[in-house]
Design a protein around this motif. Structure first.
Motif, PDB file in Angstrom:
ATOM      1  N   SER A 198      24.267  -9.589  52.122  1.00 18.83           N
ATOM      2  CA  SER A 198      25.332  -9.058  51.267  1.00 18.83           C
ATOM      3  C   SER A 198      25.044  -9.324  49.801  1.00 18.83           C
ATOM      4  O   SER A 198      24.268 -10.223  49.467  1.00 18.83           O
ATOM      5  N   ARG A 214      29.470 -14.504  43.439  1.00 20.40           N
ATOM      6  CA  ARG A 214      29.649 -15.963  43.307  1.00 20.40           C
ATOM      7  C   ARG A 214      28.302 -16.635  43.028  1.00 20.40           C
ATOM      8  O   ARG A 214      27.246 -16.057  43.279  1.00 20.40           O
ATOM      9  N   TYR A 244      22.081 -14.325  50.108  1.00 18.63           N
ATOM     10  CA  TYR A 244      22.827 -13.247  49.442  1.00 18.63           C
ATOM     11  C   TYR A 244      21.928 -12.657  48.369  1.00 18.63           C
ATOM     12  O   TYR A 244      20.948 -13.287  47.952  1.00 18.63           O
ATOM     13  N   TYR A 262      32.273  -9.524  47.232  1.00 20.02           N
ATOM     14  CA  TYR A 262      31.257  -9.530  48.276  1.00 20.02           C
ATOM     15  C   TYR A 262      31.142  -8.109  48.804  1.00 20.02           C
ATOM     16  O   TYR A 262      32.163  -7.462  49.047  1.00 20.02           O
ATOM     17  N   ASP A 280      33.794 -10.806  56.237  1.00 21.11           N
ATOM     18  CA  ASP A 280      35.185 -11.168  56.508  1.00 21.11           C
ATOM     19  C   ASP A 280      35.892 -10.080  57.320  1.00 21.11           C
ATOM     20  O   ASP A 280      35.352  -8.988  57.530  1.00 21.11           O
TER      21      ASP A 280
HETATM   22  P1  5GP Z   1      31.025 -17.669  51.316  1.00 14.64           P
HETATM   23  O1  5GP Z   1      31.363 -17.747  49.848  1.00 14.64           O
HETATM   24  O2  5GP Z   1      31.548 -18.856  52.082  1.00 14.64           O
HETATM   25  O3  5GP Z   1      29.561 -17.419  51.558  1.00 14.64           O
HETATM   26  O4  5GP Z   1      31.786 -16.392  51.900  1.00 14.64           O
HETATM   27  C1  5GP Z   1      33.149 -16.214  51.683  1.00 14.64           C
HETATM   28  C2  5GP Z   1      33.641 -15.084  52.547  1.00 14.64           C
HETATM   29  O5  5GP Z   1      33.006 -13.853  52.187  1.00 14.64           O
HETATM   30  C3  5GP Z   1      33.333 -15.292  54.033  1.00 14.64           C
HETATM   31  O6  5GP Z   1      34.507 -15.009  54.773  1.00 14.64           O
HETATM   32  C4  5GP Z   1      32.253 -14.275  54.293  1.00 14.64           C
HETATM   33  O7  5GP Z   1      32.255 -13.832  55.629  1.00 14.64           O
HETATM   34  C5  5GP Z   1      32.654 -13.164  53.347  1.00 14.64           C
HETATM   35  N1  5GP Z   1      31.568 -12.219  53.076  1.00 14.64           N
HETATM   36  C6  5GP Z   1      30.250 -12.483  52.952  1.00 14.64           C
HETATM   37  N2  5GP Z   1      29.570 -11.346  52.729  1.00 14.64           N
HETATM   38  C7  5GP Z   1      30.477 -10.350  52.732  1.00 14.64           C
HETATM   39  C8  5GP Z   1      30.400  -8.928  52.559  1.00 14.64           C
HETATM   40  O8  5GP Z   1      29.337  -8.328  52.387  1.00 14.64           O
HETATM   41  N3  5GP Z   1      31.566  -8.248  52.611  1.00 14.64           N
HETATM   42  C9  5GP Z   1      32.758  -8.848  52.826  1.00 14.64           C
HETATM   43  N4  5GP Z   1      33.839  -8.073  52.885  1.00 14.64           N
HETATM   44  N5  5GP Z   1      32.875 -10.171  53.000  1.00 14.64           N
HETATM   45  C10 5GP Z   1      31.760 -10.911  52.946  1.00 14.64           C
END
Ligand code: 5GP
Length: 189
Positions: A37, A41, A53, A81, A102
């Motif tokens: 993704s 952040r 990422y 994201y 998510d």
């Molecule tokens: P973290 O900051 O802990 O890596 O991710 C925070 C949230 O963002 C997690 O719930 C994760 O699953 C979500 N997330 C990560 N990549 C994506 C994405 O490509 N799209 C969406 N909608 N959520 C994402």
């Protein structure tokens, strides 16, 4: 959106539930591609650009939205994201693909690609999840509180997912997810 024969598997669930670990194991055991993704952040310690990422600026993210470059995107905790559309559709031509995103993202993917298989990973209990989040030491107390608040929101949507897997014992959760994917691959799409 065109029909594809390989399976797109979406793994969702609260932060700290272990979905990343499950995705890594299944990627190898089932020879799947893991989507990377884009996020605005900052990288955590040991996170690498292009591996965990694509870390991009808010301006770059907005440009990609304008170019219709995301299969879905959403914001969490003041950051964006998104799932890069070309990346996933290209991989799907030759391989099954896992997305670790998510709940809202997963539901949006399903709107675009109804054949996507949505799997929600749940913790055995909320206390267990809280201690996992604290033990990984990557968030402040305040961030942990915000993340815990989001959990009940995500849990409310679990009935919209195709499958729910409880990650009590990792090996069992991995086996459950593998079995779901095998089952889905044998279905006529
Ligand atoms: P973290 O900051 O802990 O890596 O991710 C925070 C949230 O963002 C997690 O719930 C994760 O699953 C979500 N997330 C990560 N990549 C994506 C994405 O490509 N799209 C969406 N909608 N959520 C994402």
């Amino acid at each position: 959106m065109s029909k594809v024969s390989n399976v797109l598997v979406v793994l969702s669930g609260p932060s700290g539930v272990g979905k990343g670990t499950i995705a890594d194991i299944i990627k190898k055991s089932m020879n799947m591609a893991l989507s990377i993704s884009c996020t605005t952040r900052l990288p955590r310690e040991k996170e690498e650009h292009g591996k965990h990422y694509f870390f991009i600026s808010k301006e770059q993210f907005s440009e990609k939205i304008e170019q219709n470059g995301f299969l879905e995107y959403s914001s969490h905790f003041e950051n964006f994201y998104g799932t890069p559309k070309d990346f996933v559709l290209d991989k799907l031509k030759t391989q099954d693909v896992i997305l670790e995103i998510d709940v809202n993202g997963g539901l949006n993917v399903k709107k675009n690609l109804p054949s996507a298989v949505l799997i929600m990973i749940l913790p055995p209990s909320l206390q267990e999840l809280e201690s996992r989040l604290k033990n990984r030491n990557t968030e402040t107390e305040e961030q942990i509180k915000t993340r815990l608040k989001r959990i009940s929101y995500e849990l409310d949507k679990k009935d919209l997912y195709d499958y729910v897997v409880v990650n009590d014992k990792l090996e069992k959760a991995v086996e459950d997810v593998e079995n779901i994917i095998k089952l889905e691959k044998n279905k006529e799409k």
